[in-house]
Scaffold this motif. Structure first.
Motif, short mmCIF file in Angstrom:
data_model
loop_
_atom_site.label_atom_id
_atom_site.label_comp_id
_atom_site.label_asym_id
_atom_site.label_seq_id
_atom_site.Cartn_x
_atom_site.Cartn_y
_atom_site.Cartn_z
N ILE A 191 0.76 -1.28 -0.03
CA ILE A 191 -0.16 -0.05 0.20
C ILE A 191 0.89 1.16 -0.05
O ILE A 191 0.36 2.36 -0.55
CB ILE A 191 -1.08 0.02 1.41
N TRP A 192 2.12 1.17 0.40
CA TRP A 192 3.01 2.34 0.43
C TRP A 192 3.91 2.47 -0.83
O TRP A 192 4.66 3.43 -0.85
CB TRP A 192 3.92 2.39 1.80
N PHE A 244 3.82 5.35 17.99
CA PHE A 244 4.48 4.55 16.86
C PHE A 244 5.44 5.51 16.26
O PHE A 244 6.48 5.04 15.81
CB PHE A 244 3.37 4.02 16.07
N PHE A 286 6.74 8.07 9.66
CA PHE A 286 5.37 8.45 9.07
C PHE A 286 4.72 7.08 8.70
O PHE A 286 3.50 6.69 8.97
CB PHE A 286 5.47 9.26 7.85
N LEU A 334 3.79 5.42 12.09
CA LEU A 334 2.34 5.97 12.62
C LEU A 334 1.24 5.42 11.95
O LEU A 334 0.24 5.20 12.53
CB LEU A 334 2.49 7.91 12.31
N ASN A 335 1.26 5.42 10.65
CA ASN A 335 0.29 4.73 9.99
C ASN A 335 0.00 3.30 10.19
O ASN A 335 -1.06 2.52 9.97
CB ASN A 335 0.24 4.79 8.54
N THR A 385 -0.31 2.25 13.00
CA THR A 385 -1.40 2.16 14.09
C THR A 385 -2.79 1.36 13.67
O THR A 385 -3.41 0.73 14.42
CB THR A 385 -1.72 3.54 14.81
N GLY A 386 -3.00 1.74 12.37
CA GLY A 386 -4.27 1.39 11.92
C GLY A 386 -4.34 -0.24 11.71
O GLY A 386 -5.53 -0.86 11.62
N THR A 445 -3.85 0.01 19.59
CA THR A 445 -4.13 1.71 19.53
C THR A 445 -5.52 2.31 19.73
O THR A 445 -6.44 1.67 18.89
CB THR A 445 -3.43 2.31 18.52
N VAL A 495 -3.88 7.71 18.97
CA VAL A 495 -3.31 7.91 17.89
C VAL A 495 -3.57 9.56 17.60
O VAL A 495 -2.46 10.22 17.07
CB VAL A 495 -4.03 7.12 16.65
N MET A 522 -0.30 12.02 16.79
CA MET A 522 -0.22 12.50 15.40
C MET A 522 -0.13 14.14 15.59
O MET A 522 0.51 14.66 14.65
CB MET A 522 -1.65 12.69 14.82
N ILE A 551 3.23 14.58 13.24
CA ILE A 551 2.69 15.18 11.81
C ILE A 551 3.75 16.48 11.54
O ILE A 551 4.41 16.44 10.51
CB ILE A 551 1.24 15.20 11.44
#
Lengths: 95, 352
Positions: B208-209, B266, B307, B310-311, B313-314, B319, B324, B328, B332
């Motif tokens: 996905i990244w 994260f 980054f 951090l993502n 977390t989903g 979390t 979150v 953020m 961010i």
């Protein structure tokens, strides 16, 4: 046990209203509650991920939590689109 | 792999490979499910783990039978994501029961419950649509525990007369749950995020990244081309290599080593992983030729890894939204500053 940030969970239990049915203990995926003296108690607030299962199932509405997905992409998308904070929309990335 | 050719259910769905027969009930014929997974099921599971056709990996909602169920047999509720459905029917091998598949638009139980598509309303509707009250004499539904964020047990009982019993988190614990008088032990009620779970999500995380990483690498490759002697793309492979290393660290190393990286946030875990990558690449003289360029790239890869972390977390299982949001707010802005400064430094470093 893995832990995220401390002292942030919005979970609240109104112990007066609680009937000690134990449903919150059954639905919680992180063992946040325990039963003592025929009442539920929050024994591990920092483990709460605010999924909302306990509050939704509590038959006497003794629980409240500002529930939502703890998902950064979802929150970013929510801020950008002004809608839906969940990350599991069809056609995009996570979960 | 939707089984119906039209939206208004007028046509007969074609028989799927996992249906091995039919059973007659007072509410009509109900398909019987096989409980062995075939090569196609295993291949399908592997494909979705690599993000191939993940959002169309579905089964037809409705009522199914397992084994030779009677009117007293238990009813298990599931999502119409085929991976969830396969886990359930495999775990039910040797059991006689009913499976009521909800329409969760091909999303797994937990995510669908979070969105509410696996929820009270859909359960009540599905009970009515499948005429479940004619198929079974008892009034009990076994709902996976992770469906609970979307389901109100008291509401389901009030609206359709069926009481909800929450089963264990993992389908594999269902046989124990059935033998243990429909009770799960505390261990079966907990969600873990073990190494194997974290490794299983790495491919999707990387995929996905990938596009974003490629775009970022291309932009940085173009920007790193300026020098006193004019413009050249000689540094482009270097830019792609560094972004690729950061992408791999954020998408694979951070998930794998998550509990072992210091910090609770994260994004902070990502910072440590990014800095470590910087030190490792730097000691191998792979960070660039000038100090400004090295510093610029160091900030960039740290921000990228942070980054991506951090993502994650989903994808993680523990979390909260409050947590979150809190991280953020700090992470961010810092990530954005690091990306901007890093980019400026790379350009300046090239020109000096």
């Amino acid at each position: 046990m893995m832990r995220h940030l401390k002292n942030v969970a919005t979970l609240k239990l109104d112990i007066e209203t609680c009937t000690g049915c134990g449903l919150c203990i059954a639905v919680c995926p992180h063992a946040v509650f325990a039963l003592a003296d025929s009442k539920a108690h929050i024994i591990d607030l920092d483990a709460c991920m605010e999924c909302g299962a306990c509050a939704r199932n509590c038959p006497v509405s003794a629980l409240s939590v500002d529930s939502g997905a703890g998902c950064a992409s979802g929150i970013i998308k929510g801020l950008l689109n002004g809608s839906g904070e969940c990350c599991c929309d069809k056609g995009n990335g996570c979960c | 792999m939707s089984t119906c050719c039209c939206k208004n259910n007028e046509c007969q769905p074609k028989r799927e490979a996992w249906v091995i027969g039919e059973i007659e009930t007072p509410a009509g014929k109900v398909p019987i499910l096989g409980t062995r997974l075939t090569f196609h099921d295993v291949l399908g599971a592997l494909k979705v783990r690599f993000a191939i056709g993940r959002h169309t990996y579905t089964v037809q909602p409705g009522l199914y039978a397992i084994g030779k169920p009677t009117a007293e047999s238990p009813v298990f509720v599931s999502a119409n994501y085929k991976l969830s459905f396969d886990h359930l029917r495999y775990a039910l091998g040797g059991t006689d029961g009913w499976v009521m598949v909800l329409d969760t638009q091909g999303i797994n139980v937990w995510c669908a419950a979070g969105k509410g598509t696996f929820g009270t309303e859909e359960i009540v509707n599905r009970v009515q649509q499948t005429k479940l009250d004619q198929v079974v004499t008892h009034r009990k539904l076994i709902v996976p525990q992770l469906g609970a964020p979307g389901v109100s047990a008291p509401e389901v009982a009030r609206q359709c007369g069926f009481s909800v019993v929450y089963g264990p988190v993992r389908a594999e614990d269902i046989p124990f749950f059935l033998e243990n008088n429909f009770t799960a032990i505390p261990e079966m009620r907990r969600v873990r995020f073990a190494l194997r779970d974290r490794i299983a999500v790495i491919p999707v995380e990387l995929i996905i990244w990938f596009k974003q990483a490629l775009i970022l690498a291309a932009v940085l490759a173009l920007l790193s081309g300026f020098s006193r002697d004019g413009y050249s793309l000689a540094h482009a492979p270097h830019a792609f290599g560094l972004v690729f290393a950061a992408w791999l660290t954020g998408g694979a190393i951070v998930p794998m080593l998550l509990p072992f990286i210091p910090g609770h946030a994260f994004s902070l875990k990502g910072v440590w992983a990014g800095l470590l990558l910087w030190v490792m690449l730097g000691s191998a003289n792979l960070m660039g030729t000038a100090p400004l360029i090295e510093l610029g790239w160091g900030m960039l890869i740290t921000a990228i890894v942070s980054f991506m972390a951090l993502n994650f977390t989903g994808t993680s299982t523990y979390t909260s939204m409050s947590g979150v949001k809190k991280e953020m707010k700090i992470a961010i802005p810092l990530q954005l500053v690091a990306v901007l400064c890093g980019t400026v430094l790379i350009v300046l470093g090239g020109l000096s």
